[in-house]
Design an enzyme around this catalytic site. Structure first.
Site, mmCIF file in Angstrom:
data_model
loop_
_atom_site.group_PDB
_atom_site.id
_atom_site.type_symbol
_atom_site.label_atom_id
_atom_site.label_comp_id
_atom_site.label_asym_id
_atom_site.label_seq_id
_atom_site.Cartn_x
_atom_site.Cartn_y
_atom_site.Cartn_z
ATOM 1 N N TYR A 1 -3.983 6.969 7.021
ATOM 2 C CA TYR A 1 -3.544 6.858 5.627
ATOM 3 C C TYR A 1 -3.345 8.259 5.066
ATOM 4 C CZ TYR A 1 -3.813 6.467 0.571
ATOM 5 O OH TYR A 1 -3.534 6.583 -0.768
ATOM 6 N N GLU B 1 2.343 7.029 -1.191
ATOM 7 C CA GLU B 1 1.443 6.719 -0.074
ATOM 8 C C GLU B 1 2.216 6.425 1.202
ATOM 9 O OE1 GLU B 1 -2.330 4.291 -2.084
ATOM 10 O OE2 GLU B 1 -0.824 3.228 -0.940
#
Ligand code: GDP
Ligand code: MN
Length: 377
Positions: free
Chosen positions: A101, A189
């Site tokens: 991530y 993101e």
């Protein structure tokens, strides 16, 4: 403002962040036409403005063209967390060795953009933050310096050990930061950022939100706007000078002032109800705004009762009352309405409303209780 994954992927590509090729399609016919006849591994992905599509069945792999068409047929029209899937992205699938991530977000505490990274990729970051917050690395970025190469490498080194992978990941971070700043993001993101078996680092998903207050100078971003029903209403409300945010409950609220609007929602919650929305008609005495606000509330199929809570200051209660009466003459409705007016010209306002035959109450808590009671009938 939010954009879809396929749009984020385009921006990533433009900035040199590696993403697999893909096509966005609105219908099964379009899928048949747009994708090549070649049988290869593809991933079919619902394009909706929520995360966790994978878990909800909105991300599926397909080995052949025929399978990709079948999966698209299943996913198009599907309902994911209340949103109907109108588009699918059909992308080349890649093999995954590991998922990571990385994300950037505006952080009020450090008054800067914060870079976040985690080796726990693929799952929603909110979940990682809840269960094992220590697995999220955070680095505030000095806005005057930007994200410097050494900082990007320092973060990348905590996710990868091979120099070539560290270099790829660091380059992606620097590019993501540049994109973030250039387009006035409030969130960007990549989840998952993946390492493939042939040791390539690439983005398989992209989420980007933009600061609404910067859209006036982000025409290219604004052109990408695709809205669902709720968002369309919010935009319509903004254009009319109202602050409106759609929520999940069934009690429509019309309030003057953001603070009072928050207090009103709290009050409804306190007595066991659920507000349908936040709606601030603002501080002026504009009857037109009341009409617009009532139109928004009464056209909402979830609204089962309306609570009007006005504390007159600059806003004059009689103006609000006149607006309300005008609105109710225009929009015939069976939805029960509870009104509490207090402050400037409350007496005059209440008389107008009584003459019209609508019930009034004198306190906020009474109004909330009454609205909840009426919503259950
Ligand atoms: P989200 O659930 O809305 O965040 O959607 P994602 O795009 O992140 O996809 C969810 C999951 O599907 C990812 O974490 C991956 O595990 C898997 N996935 C997505 N794309 C691919 C792909 O190209 N290949 C493989 N093998 N899995 C993928
Ligand atoms: Mn994802």
């Amino acid at each position: 403002m939010k954009i879809h994954e396929y749009q984020a992927r385009k921006l990533f590509s433009k900035y040199g962040i590696p993403v697999p090729e893909g096509e966005v399609c609105r219908s099964v016919d379009e899928v048949k036409k747009k994708i090549s006849d070649e049988d290869k591994l593809r991933v079919v992905k619902a394009q909706v403005h929520v995360g966790g599509r994978g878990k909800a069945g909105g991300v599926k792999l397909a080995k052949t063209k025929a399978e990709a068409i079948e999966r698209a047929e299943e996913i198009l029209g599907m309902n994911i967390k209340g949103l109907t899937v109108e588009k699918v992205l059909i992308a080349e699938a890649v093999d995954i060795e590991k998922e990571f991530y990385v994300g950037l977000i505006n952080d009020r505490n450090t008054k800067s953009v914060v870079l976040m990274a985690s080796a726990e990729g693929g799952v929603e970051i909110e979940e990682v933050a809840r269960v094992s917050p220590e697995k999220i690395i955070k680095m505030p970025i000095d806005p005057t310096m930007g994200l410097m190469d050494w900082q990007a490498r320092k973060i990348a080194l905590q996710l990868f050990s091979e120099p070539s992978q560290v270099r790829q990941a660091a380059a992606i971070l620097v590019k993501l930061y540049q994109l973030y700043v250039d387009t006035d993001c409030s969130l960007a993101e990549i989840n998952p950022l993946v390492l493939t078996p042939d040791k390539k680092v690439m983005a398989l998903d992209g989420k980007m939100n933009f600061d609404d207050n910067a859209l006036f100078r982000q025409h290219k971003i604004l052109d990408m706007r695709e809205v669902n029903e709720d968002e369309a209403k919010e935009i319509e409300a903004t254009a009319k000078g109202l602050s409106y945010i759609k929520l999940e409950g069934n009690i429509g609220c019309m309030v003057n002032g953001a603070g009072l609007a928050m207090a009103t929602m709290d009050m409804i919650k306190l007595y066991g109800g659920d507000p349908d929305n936040f709606l601030d008609i603002g501080g002026s005495s504009n009857a037109k705004k009341v009409v617009d606000a009532m139109n928004i509330l009464l056209s909402d199929k979830n609204v089962e009762a309306v609570m009007i809570n006005i504390f007159g200051g600059i806003t004059r209660c009689d103006d609000v009352a006149r607006g309300l009466v005008t609105a109710l003459d225009e929009i015939k409705t069976d939805i029960p309405i509870v009104i509490r007016l207090s402050g400037t010209n409350a007496k005059e306002g209440l008389e107008i409303i009584k003459d019209y035959g609508l019930p009034t109450v004198s306190t906020m808590s009474e109004a909330a209780k009454k609205a909840i009671e009426l919503s259950k009938k």
